[in-house]
Design a protein around this motif. Structure first.
Motif: not given
Length: 531
Positions: A262-275
């Motif tokens: 029953d696992f579902r994707p879990i959003p993290l309080d995290l953003r990837l920023k970069g180039t």
């Protein structure tokens, strides 16, 4: 299964007219040359690749094999080359009031899966469990969640079998769903902006240096194949743990949740920023193939293929002086065992085959790009030089026994087709036992070029070395074989003239004997179960 008795009926004839011997002298000479510094590690897209292809086709021509592609021994394979320009690239993770920028190489590796020189990212990070969607296993880590434009943090390997479901994902054997290649492919199908795999030595079956060495250099994918995600790579477990904590979660708790259906994707309080800046190019590499025509008027229209990959990691930056004590830090990944040994064996086997053609034709196929994800064999399967419908089997050799002769031979995954049954019979006729099967924890079945043929519907297997060493100190010989794990994909995989090659000759001879038995049998091998 009805074809098996007919297939085995060839063995009495096989025993009466034993195949010619595979000679150690030619095998050793080919091995020494292919692993020499002159070939610079046979790297895809590098000068050493050109020298290797020229050597292989010259040797096939000298032996008298026929070109497999019209008048040419070469099959072109168009590749897309992508190299991360680390000086112009940066990836940071923002969240929890902090900004983390893992160090490329020691903590994170990444690159592009699409042909774009410059990209910018600002993507939310989502923990996606094992990143698996398998209707046959009633498993879906995505649950219809829209992951377009998001960065997926994904575990390597797959959920462990349970007492209630001991055969989940092929039980103790790693299925294709556990392989990094599958996870990259699935992330692209989900429309993700990127994917980062969490590395552990246990789950990947190799250490971080193997990952780092594969991503420090230029990477390749089929130019005409599906694209990957804009960003893809790996992070160390320590970095993953810190990032997950920064994002408000606990990695161990997430791992436990990922084991459940029953696992579902879990959003993290995290953003990837970069180039991400990449050097992008297209490059033509080559499979090399020669044929010994069959002697039977009808069967010669069919073929038995012997395959080995000629590529390795090539020439890159020299490792730090203390990385490989006692080893010259020349930056050349010679790949003596992996896989100059397999190529040398095929050339020695071709020399034997030309002396006594079998009923079916025999192809000696040297494929490119294996270290990049079985690219050469995938390209061959997509555009075969011999119709797949008339291809009886593929026998693959990858990283041969350089230690000593053995009382046994390796036939991993022999139970998947009647080719394995014939292998058992040939081993018995040759006075060899078959090494007991071991759980395939590292997904070896999916990591060698035979798998491209299996996917295309051709019975295939990689013949392994034995484990029951002959000698006065078998324990020391086993330790010598096990120590190779420290040299795998390192600059220390170099040829040693002191090697006892009798075990390598034994492995090559068995493979040739098995191929000759297939080439002489009235019927072809067949699969036993769904692949």
């Amino acid at each position: 299964m009805r074809a098996l008795p007919t297939l085995l009926a060839a063995l009495p004839l096989f025993a009466q007219a034993a195949p010619p011997p595979v000679q150690e002298g030619p095998l050793r000479a080919h091995l020494a040359f292919l692993a020499d510094d002159l070939l610079e590690g046979r790297g895809t897209g590098q000068r050493g690749a050109e020298l290797t292809v020229r050597y292989l086709e010259t040797q096939l021509q000298a032996l008298g094999l026929k070109p497999a592609r019209g008048a040419s021994y070469r099959q072109p394979v168009a590749l897309l080359g992508l190299r991360t320009l680390t000086g112009r690239s940066t990836v940071s993770f923002l969240g929890g009031g902090a900004c983390a920028t893992p160090a490329f190489g020691s903590e994170i590796v990444y690159g592009s899966g699409v042909a774009k020189a410059d990209q910018a990212f600002d993507a939310p990070v989502v923990f996606a469990g094992f990143g698996i969607h398998s209707p046959a296993d009633h498993w879906d880590d995505f649950k219809g969640v829209d992951l377009k434009g998001k960065l997926l943090l994904v575990l390597v390997n797959e959920p462990a079998p349970t007492a209630a479901e001991p055969n989940l994902f092929e039980g103790p054997d790693l299925s294709y769903f556990g392989r990094w290649t599958y996870k990259f492919e699935e992330a692209a199908r989900q429309g993700a902006a990127g994917i980062l795999l969490v590395h552990t030595t246990a789950s990947a079956s190799y250490g971080w240096p193997v990952v780092r060495n594969g991503w420090d250099a230029e990477r390749f994918q089929l130019a005409r194949g599906p694209e990957g995600t804009p960003l893809q790579g790996w992070v160390t477990e320590a970095v993953a743990r810190a990032l997950v904590k920064q994002g408000g979660q606990d990695l161990d708790a997430l791992r436990a949740q990922a084991q459940q259906r029953d696992f579902r994707p879990i959003p993290l309080d995290l953003r990837l920023k970069g180039t991400l800046a990449s050097a992008v190019r297209t490059v033509e590499q080559f499979n090399v193939a020669g044929v010994v025509p069959g002697s039977d008027p009808a069967l010669k229209e069919e073929v038995v293929i012997y395959s080995a990959h000629w590529d390795h990691l090539g020439k890159g930056a020299a490792p730090a002086p203390d990385t490989h004590p006692g080893q010259e830090a020349d930056g050349i990944y010679n790949g003596a065992v992996d896989n100059a040994s397999g190529c040398a064996a095929l050339l020695a086997m071709a020399q034997a085959a030309i002396q006594a053609p079998a009923g079916r034709s025999q192809m000696f196929l040297f494929v490119c790009g294996e270290e990049q994800g079985l690219l050469g064999s995938k390209a061959y399967a997509a555009a075969p030089l011999w119709p797949l419908a008339r291809t009886a089997a593929d026998l693959n050799l990858d990283s041969l026994n350089f230690v000593a002769p053995t009382r046994d031979i390796g036939l991993p995954f022999a139970n998947r087709s009647t080719l394995g049954d014939l292998g058992l019979a040939v081993a018995k006729a040759s006075g060899l036992a078959v090494a007991p099967p071991r759980p395939d924890l590292g997904g070896g079945y999916f990591r060698s070029d035979h798998y491209s043929f299996v996917q295309a519907g051709v019975p295939a297997l990689s013949v392994g070395g034995g484990r029951d060493f002959l000698g006065q100190d078998p324990a020391a010989l086993r330790a010598k074989a096990a120590a190779y794990g420290q040299r795998y994909h390192q600059v220390t995989d170099e040829y040693d003239p002191a090697w006892d090659l009798r075990g390598m000759v034994q492995q090559a001879q068995f493979t040739f004997d098995l191929g000759q038995a297939v080439a002489s049998a009235p019927t072809r091998p067949a699969f036993k179960a769904a692949r």
